[in-house]
Design a protein around this motif. Structure first.
Motif, short mmCIF file in Angstrom:
data_model
loop_
_atom_site.label_atom_id
_atom_site.label_comp_id
_atom_site.label_asym_id
_atom_site.label_seq_id
_atom_site.Cartn_x
_atom_site.Cartn_y
_atom_site.Cartn_z
N VAL A 105 -9.44 -2.47 4.96
CA VAL A 105 -8.16 -2.80 3.96
C VAL A 105 -8.64 -4.36 4.50
CG1 VAL A 105 -5.98 -2.41 2.82
CG2 VAL A 105 -7.47 -0.46 3.79
N LEU A 162 0.91 -1.41 -0.01
CA LEU A 162 0.20 -0.01 -0.10
C LEU A 162 0.60 1.29 0.19
CD1 LEU A 162 -3.12 -0.53 2.24
CD2 LEU A 162 -3.25 -0.23 0.12
N ARG A 163 1.74 1.10 0.60
CA ARG A 163 2.85 2.57 0.52
C ARG A 163 3.91 1.98 -0.43
NH1 ARG A 163 3.19 4.23 7.00
NH2 ARG A 163 1.58 4.12 7.52
N LEU A 179 -7.57 -1.15 -3.61
CA LEU A 179 -6.57 0.27 -3.28
C LEU A 179 -5.74 0.54 -4.30
CD1 LEU A 179 -6.75 2.46 -1.66
CD2 LEU A 179 -6.25 1.08 0.55
N GLU A 201 -4.43 3.00 -6.00
CA GLU A 201 -3.14 4.18 -5.81
C GLU A 201 -2.92 4.39 -7.61
OE1 GLU A 201 -1.84 5.48 -3.79
OE2 GLU A 201 -3.00 5.21 -1.85
N ALA A 245 -3.89 5.57 0.84
CA ALA A 245 -3.91 4.81 1.66
C ALA A 245 -4.18 5.16 2.91
CB ALA A 245 -2.83 3.96 1.17
N ARG A 296 1.16 6.65 -1.94
CA ARG A 296 0.05 7.13 -0.91
C ARG A 296 -1.08 8.80 -0.57
NH1 ARG A 296 4.88 6.77 3.71
NH2 ARG A 296 2.76 7.23 5.36
#
Length: 252
Positions: free
Chosen positions: A214, A11-12, A224, A228, A206, A203
């Protein structure tokens, strides 16, 4: 930050990792070699360095923390990449005390500029470590993301303070010494002799989405991640990203 290959950490890191991997693949084709020389300034415990080494590249990590470098060594060994990862103690301002000038096909400068006294000098040193046409991957904290996060948390005065502060800080308790806009980072890179290839917001969503959503909603993580990736290159979203990624190529 965890390994960019692990799902939750993606996610990051997913946007940066995919862009970086593609840049390294392009550099491999241009140079005609399977193994590139990659420098990771401020690379710490090897969040990106070890996955890059697992692709077959030789990675030198420069970091001021002995503890981080010890963890890097252990992490590289566990990943079976110990022979392709070298850690040296130092920082970006004294970079050429510990590494070769103009000796690298790619330089990673992730999470460094926020903490140095002179970001412009830091970028110049990162670029000076590159071979001609080498790739620069620059990741730094974004101003807009911090403003949005403070506002959504109800800290409206702090959000306004970050907007007006020259360093983008929301107050004395702000753990990040400096933040940037996409325009500021692109200007720093261009002034150092790099042709900007792409700017990505990282991000964007996120850090705003509740973790429980999530973790519990089926398919939410994958959806997600795709969101992104879809928004990362759209300039409209750069102004609200928690981090900004600039990818460029050294001129000459």
């Amino acid at each position: 930050m965890s390994d960019p290959m692990r799902p939750r950490a993606a996610l990051r890191t997913a946007v940066v990792w995919e862009v970086l991997k593609d840049a390294l693949d392009r550099r491999v084709k241009v140079t005609g070699t399977d193994a590139l020389d990659v420098l990771d300034t401020g690379g710490g415990t090897g969040n990106f360095a070890v996955p890059v080494a697992k692709l077959g590249h030789r990675v030198t990590v420069v970091d001021p923390s002995p503890n981080a470098l010890f963890a890097l060594e252990r992490r590289a060994a566990e990943a079976g990449a110990a022979d392709r990862v070298r850690g040296v103690q130092g920082d970006i301002h004294g970079l050429f005390d510990v590494v070769e000038r103009g000796g690298y096909d790619a330089v990673l400068c992730h999470g460094v500029l926020e903490y140095v006294d002179d970001p412009a000098e830091g970028v110049r040193n990162a670029v000076a470590a590159l071979r001609p046409a080498g790739a620069l991957s620059l990741l730094a904290a974004g101003l807009g993301g911090a403003v949005l996060a403070r506002a959504l948390a109800g800290h409206f005065n702090e959000a306004r303070q970050a907007l007006s502060d020259p360093a983008g800080r929301w107050g004395a308790g702000d753990p990040v010494p400096r933040r940037f806009t996409a325009e500021q980072l692109a200007e720093l890179v261009a002034d150092a002799g790099v042709e900007v290839g792409a700017v990505h917001g990282v991000r964007i969503f996120a850090d705003l989405v509740p973790g429980v959503l999530v973790d519990t909603e089926p398919g939410a993580l994958d959806a997600l991640l795709k969101l992104e990736a879809a928004a990362a290159e759209l300039p409209a979203f750069h102004s609200v990203a928690t981090q900004l990624h600039v990818l460029g190529e050294k001129r000459g």
